[in-house]
Write an enzyme that holds these catalytic residues in place. Structure first.
Site, PDB file in Angstrom:
ATOM      1  CG  HIS A  89      -6.979  -6.051   1.492  1.00  0.00           C
ATOM      2  ND1 HIS A  89      -7.478  -4.850   1.361  1.00  0.00           N
ATOM      3  CD2 HIS A  89      -6.217  -6.469   2.528  1.00  0.00           C
ATOM      4  CE1 HIS A  89      -6.561  -4.004   2.009  1.00  0.00           C
ATOM      5  NE2 HIS A  89      -5.913  -4.768   3.115  1.00  0.00           N
ATOM      6  CG  HIS A 111      -0.860   1.107   5.415  1.00  0.00           C
ATOM      7  ND1 HIS A 111      -1.219  -0.255   4.709  1.00  0.00           N
ATOM      8  CD2 HIS A 111       0.492   1.122   5.106  1.00  0.00           C
ATOM      9  CE1 HIS A 111      -0.022  -0.616   4.056  1.00  0.00           C
ATOM     10  NE2 HIS A 111       1.062   0.076   4.584  1.00  0.00           N
ATOM     11  CG  ASP A 128      -3.053  -6.770   5.280  1.00  0.00           C
ATOM     12  OD1 ASP A 128      -4.185  -6.455   4.425  1.00  0.00           O
ATOM     13  OD2 ASP A 128      -1.917  -6.744   5.102  1.00  0.00           O
ATOM     14  CG  HIS A 143      -6.328  -5.293   7.858  1.00  0.00           C
ATOM     15  ND1 HIS A 143      -6.092  -4.253   8.020  1.00  0.00           N
ATOM     16  CD2 HIS A 143      -6.577  -5.604   6.635  1.00  0.00           C
ATOM     17  CE1 HIS A 143      -5.257  -3.614   7.024  1.00  0.00           C
ATOM     18  NE2 HIS A 143      -5.668  -4.473   6.191  1.00  0.00           N
ATOM     19  CG  HIS A 181      -0.949  -4.464   8.187  1.00  0.00           C
ATOM     20  ND1 HIS A 181      -0.240  -3.114   8.109  1.00  0.00           N
ATOM     21  CD2 HIS A 181      -2.110  -4.093   7.070  1.00  0.00           C
ATOM     22  CE1 HIS A 181      -0.577  -2.543   7.338  1.00  0.00           C
ATOM     23  NE2 HIS A 181      -1.904  -2.796   6.654  1.00  0.00           N
ATOM     24  CE  LYS A 215      -5.520   0.589   6.624  1.00  0.00           C
ATOM     25  NZ  LYS A 215      -5.647  -0.565   5.722  1.00  0.00           N
TER      26      LYS A 215
HETATM   27  O1  DOR Z   1       0.184  -6.586   1.367  1.00  0.00           O
HETATM   28  C1  DOR Z   1      -0.802  -5.700   1.426  1.00  0.00           C
HETATM   29  N1  DOR Z   1      -1.715  -5.674   0.532  1.00  0.00           N
HETATM   30  N2  DOR Z   1      -0.800  -4.670   2.228  1.00  0.00           N
HETATM   31  C2  DOR Z   1      -1.779  -3.696   2.151  1.00  0.00           C
HETATM   32  O2  DOR Z   1      -1.750  -2.876   2.712  1.00  0.00           O
HETATM   33  C3  DOR Z   1      -2.806  -3.859   0.989  1.00  0.00           C
HETATM   34  C4  DOR Z   1      -2.915  -5.111   0.819  1.00  0.00           C
HETATM   35  C5  DOR Z   1      -3.741  -5.260  -0.589  1.00  0.00           C
HETATM   36  O3  DOR Z   1      -4.900  -4.740  -0.664  1.00  0.00           O
HETATM   37  O4  DOR Z   1      -3.368  -5.965  -1.583  1.00  0.00           O
HETATM   38 ZN    ZN Z   2      -4.591  -4.441   4.216  1.00  0.00          ZN
END
Ligand code: DOR
Ligand code: ZN
Length: 332
Positions: free
Chosen positions: A12, A130, A240, A10, A170, A93
Site C-alpha cells: 500500500h 482479500h 501488505d 502486495h 496475506h 483486487k
Molecule cells: O491491515 C490492513 N491494512 N489490511 C488491509 O487489507 C488494508 C491495509 C490498508 O490499506 O491499510
Molecule cells: Zn493489503
C-alpha cells in the site's frame, strides 16, 4: 548474503505526502518490484487511473518497477480492461465490503463479476483476494474466523475458473495454508512479514500491530512459518506494508495496517534466521512470486549483512513495525 532485489507482491503506497514518503523506502527495504494495491480514495477502478497512479509513483521512485491492480467494482467490465497490460496492470483486487481500510466500495457477491473473471482468465490477469467474510457477530462471525469462513468462496471461484490465477492475500490461518496447497497450480498465497511473528496477544491493546486480517493463534502462526519456509512455490512474499499516520493508529478506533516497507528484507532475514531457514529466504522473497506472476528476473542485487539494525521510532508521521527494536540484519 547477496540476493536479487525482492518482489513484494502486495503493498500500500497511498497518495500525496504519504506516497512521497513511502515509495522511496521500497528500495531501501530491498524490493525492486511491487504490486500496488488500489484502495485509494477514491479507489483505482479504471485503467486510466492506474496508469496515472503509476506515473506518480515512478516520479518519486524511478528505480522501482510498479505493477498495478484495479479495484473490483461494478464499474469494472471486461471491455474496460482494454489496455490494462500496457498500463502495467497485472491483477484485479477484490475487497469484500467493509472488511478493511477503504473497502466501503467493496463487493457483496462474486456472481455479478463472473463475465469479468472469464475475461481475466483469457487475458492472463490475476485475481487478488482479500480473503475475509464481513464480520457479523450476531450471526456467529468475528474477525477471528472471517478468513476460515472465506475459504469456501475461494474453493468455489477456483472450481468455476480453474485456469484463472488467484492469489489469496496475506493469509493468517492454518486452514488457509492447507486450502491453498490443496487447490493446485493456479492458486497461491502471499504471506506478510508481520504475520510470521504476531498472534492475537500482540495486537489486542497494541494498535500498531493491528491489521486485517488480524493475526490469529500460535498454531496458525506455526502453519504460516512452515508454509513460508517450506520451499513450496505457491507461498511467497506480499508484505501488505500499510502505513497510517500515527494519529490514525494511536486512537480509540485504530486503522488497520502495519508498516514494514523500509526494512522489509532485514525483518525477513531476522525471522527466517530465527526459524533456522535462512536458506529458504531467497525463493520466498525473490523467486516464487515472480514465477507465479510470470515476471522476468530482476537484474539488481541486494546485500544482507549480519549487522544489528535499530528500527527507527518513526518515518515522518508513521510508526514502523517493531519500532525501537534491534534486528539482526541490515540491508544494502
Ligand atoms: O491491515 C490492513 N491494512 N489490511 C488491509 O487489507 C488494508 C491495509 C490498508 O490499506 O491499510
Ligand atoms: Zn493489503
Amino acid at each position: 548474503m547477496e540476493l536479487p532485489l525482492a518482489d513484494d507482491l502486495h503493498v500500500h503506497l497511498r497518495q500525496g505526502d504519504l506516497l512521497a514518503l513511502v515509495a522511496p523506502t521500497i528500495r531501501t527495504g530491498g524490493a525492486g518490484r511491487v504490486l500496488v494495491m488500489p484502495n485509494l480514495k477514491p479507489p483505482v477502478t479504471t485503467v486510466a487511473r492506474a496508469a496515472a497512479y503509476r506515473r506518480e509513483l515512478q516520479a518519486v521512485a524511478p528505480g522501482v518497477e510498479f505493477l498495478m491492480t484495479l479495484y473490483l467494482s461494478p464499474e469494472l467490465t471486461a471491455e474496460s480492461l482494454v489496455g490494462a497490460a500496457a498500463a502495467g496492470v497485472v491483477a484485479v483486487k477484490s475487497y469484500p465490503k467493509g472488511v478493511t481500510t477503504n473497502s466501503e466500495s467493496g463487493i457483496e457477491s462474486y456472481a455479478p463479476h463472473y463475465p469479468l473473471f472469464a475475461a481475466m482468465e483469457t487475458a492472463g490477469l490475476v485475481l487478488s483476494l482479500h480473503g475475509e467474510v464481513p464480520s457479523d457477530p450476531d450471526r456467529g462471525t468475528s474477525i477471528l474466523d472471517a478468513e476460515a469462513r472465506f475459504l469456501t468462496h475461494l474453493e468455489q471461484l477456483h472450481r468455476d475458473f480453474p485456469r484463472l490465477r488467484i492469489v489469496l492475500e496475506h493469509i493468517t490461518t492454518a486452514a488457509a495454508c492447507a486450502c491453498v496447497e490443496r487447490l493446485g497450480d493456479t492458486v497461491a498465497a502471499t504471506i506478510t512479514v508481520h504475520h510470521l511473528d504476531l498472534v492475537v496477544d500482540h495486537w489486542a491493546g497494541r494498535n500498531h500491530n493491528f491489521c486485517k486480517p488480524v493475526a490469529k493463534l500460535p498454531s496458525d502462526r506455526a502453519a504460516l512459518r512452515a508454509a513460508a519456509t517450506s520451499g513450496h512455490p505457491r507461498f511467497f512474499l506480499g508484505s501488505d506494508s500499510a502505513p497510517h499516520p500515527r494519529h490514525d493508529k494511536e486512537t480509540a478506533c485504530a486503522c488497520a495496517g502495519v508498516f514494514t516497507q523500509p526494512l522489509l528484507m532485514p525483518y525477513l532475514a531476522d525471522a527466517f534466521e530465527r526459524f533456522g531457514r535462512l536458506d529458504r529466504l531467497r525463493d520466498f522473497a525473490c523467486r516464487f512470486g515472480r514465477e507465479f506472476y510470470r515476471l522476468p528476473r530482476q537484474t539488481g542485487t541486494i546485500r544482507l549483512e549480519r549487522r544489528p539494525c535499530v528500527v527507527p521510532d518513526a518515518y515522518g508521521p508513521v510508526v514502523p513495525y517493531r519500532a525501537g527494536e534491534t534486528l539482526a540484519w541490515s540491508c544494502e
